[in-house]
Scaffold this active site. Structure first.
Site, PDB file in Angstrom:
ATOM      1  N   ASP A  93       0.855  -1.189   0.000  1.00  0.00           N
ATOM      2  CA  ASP A  93       0.000   0.000   0.000  1.00  0.00           C
ATOM      3  C   ASP A  93       0.891   1.240   0.000  1.00  0.00           C
ATOM      4  OD1 ASP A  93      -3.274   0.126   1.156  1.00  0.00           O
ATOM      5  OD2 ASP A  93      -2.166   1.941   0.680  1.00  0.00           O
ATOM      6  N   THR A 115      -4.678   6.554   0.400  1.00  0.00           N
ATOM      7  CA  THR A 115      -6.020   6.486   1.007  1.00  0.00           C
ATOM      8  C   THR A 115      -6.119   5.312   1.990  1.00  0.00           C
ATOM      9  OG1 THR A 115      -6.947   5.222  -0.844  1.00  0.00           O
ATOM     10  CG2 THR A 115      -7.204   7.619  -0.920  1.00  0.00           C
ATOM     11  N   GLY A 116      -5.220   4.355   1.877  1.00  0.00           N
ATOM     12  CA  GLY A 116      -5.166   3.264   2.857  1.00  0.00           C
ATOM     13  C   GLY A 116      -4.634   3.789   4.188  1.00  0.00           C
ATOM     14  N   LEU A 142       7.919  -3.164  -9.416  1.00  0.00           N
ATOM     15  CA  LEU A 142       7.393  -4.092  -8.427  1.00  0.00           C
ATOM     16  C   LEU A 142       8.267  -5.340  -8.398  1.00  0.00           C
ATOM     17  CD1 LEU A 142       4.862  -4.081  -6.721  1.00  0.00           C
ATOM     18  CD2 LEU A 142       3.609  -5.114  -8.586  1.00  0.00           C
ATOM     19  N   TYR A 188     -12.020   7.407 -12.731  1.00  0.00           N
ATOM     20  CA  TYR A 188     -12.152   6.112 -12.043  1.00  0.00           C
ATOM     21  C   TYR A 188     -12.781   5.083 -12.986  1.00  0.00           C
ATOM     22  CZ  TYR A 188     -13.460   2.854  -8.260  1.00  0.00           C
ATOM     23  OH  TYR A 188     -13.594   1.758  -7.437  1.00  0.00           O
TER      24      TYR A 188
END
Ligand code: UDP
Length: 314
Positions: free
Chosen positions: A32, A36-37, A62, A146
């Protein structure tokens, strides 16, 4: 022991999934970037043998050492207030982030699950929404960041499935509520409950006749887990088909919380969907799943959660 990576694992849904997968015997790696987490959502898991937290933005490079059996891509701002405040990040995590997460799943030979959304149906012209419906989205409106990111994410997921033979799942998640929503994330359930608890007016946008169908997070997590373990590659709607107007919800919350709050009408945001209700026929047949938590029961649990949060912050 299956090894599972969850992007957005410190978010509202992601953190409940971390809990569930650990209960099911998985080793969980939670990724994360915390825009927003919230660490609070996974604080109880820190130090647990089966849990590892990595602060990372999934749109960056990643690298995860060791094998992975499942990759669950839940990272994204998800409330209209958040994704309109973070439009570029939202587009990036849905596009570049999905690409990175898919690439990782492919490299590890892991099964991939995408958290998609009822927003792929936009302001729907078909009601209730079945998976076959292609939607009515305004690509250049405020919600487009979104909606289009998630539509792209679905297309990318199917491309990895078709061209790389990746084992994929797509969940189209409808409005979900429950503990660990952020009080200020702007969504209707968290807004109304927190406004009522503070004795402030409940802000109903428009005349409140627009509809939504609210699923308690415990039901949703059950549906997600069943989908992950199923063979269904096509998108599956997950949500509670019981539909309410926003004004109905305001009255329910007022009645349950009590106190001096009134209802205050505000202008309706641009492109706010008029109606929304999942057809969950596919989930019923392929997953043997349907929601069990009634709205009054789910609201009571959520009111209690926010009441405690409010007391902690005082
Ligand atoms: N809404 C409202 N008051 C609020 C927040 C939201 O009336 O304080 C309305 C919003 O306009 C929409 C519905 O509630 O019609 C659900 O909004 P939410 O932001 O929860 O999610 P959405 O379903 O629009 O993605």
């Amino acid at each position: 022991m299956p090894r599972t990576l969850i992007t957005g694992g410190a978010g509202f849904l992601g953190s409940h999934l971390c809990d569930r997968l650990i209960e099911e015997g998985h080793q969980v790696i939670c990724l994360d970037n915390l825009i927003t987490g919230q660490m609070d959502n996974v604080a109880h898991l820190i130090g647990h043998d089966a849990f590892r937290f990595i602060k990372l933005d999934v749109t960056e490079h990643l690298y995860i050492d060791g094998p992975l059996d499942y990759v669950l891509h839940f990272a994204s701002p998800a409330s209209p207030v958040d994704y309109q405040r973070l439009p570029i990040q939202t587009l990036k995590v849905g596009s570049l982030g999905t690409h990175k997460a898919l690439g990782l799943a492919k490299a590890k030979g892991a099964r991939f699950l995408l958290a998609s959304t009822s927003e792929v149906y936009g302001d729907p012209l078909v009601h209730p929404q079945r998976e076959e419906y292609w939607g009515n989205v305004n690509p250049v409106g405020p919600r487009g960041v979104y909606d289009e990111a998630k539509r792209f994410a679905e297309a990318m997921t199917m491309a990895y499935h078709r061209y790389h033979g990746l084992d994929t799942r797509i969940a189209r998640i409808f409005n979900t509520y429950g503990p660990r929503m952020r009080p200020a994330d702007g969504r209707v359930v968290s807004n109304f409950i927190n406004q009522a608890l503070r004795g402030e007016p409940l802000t109903v946008y428009g005349d409140g006749s627009q509809t939504r169908s609210f699923c308690h997070v415990s039901d949703l997590v059950e549906g997600l887990y069943r989908l992950l373990m199923s063979d269904e590659v096509n998108p599956v709607n997950l949500g509670n088909p019981k539909e309410f107007t926003v004004l109905d919800l305001a009255h329910m919350v007022l009645k349950m919380v009590g106190g001096p709050s009134t209802i205050e009408f505000r202008s309706l945001p641009l492109d706010d969907p008029r109606v929304r209700q999942p057809d969950i026929g596919l989930a019923r047949v392929t997953l043997g799943w349907e929601p069990k938590v009634q709205i009054t029961e789910g609201l009571a649990l959520t009111i209690e959660y926010f009441r405690q949060q409010l007391m902690k912050s005082c």
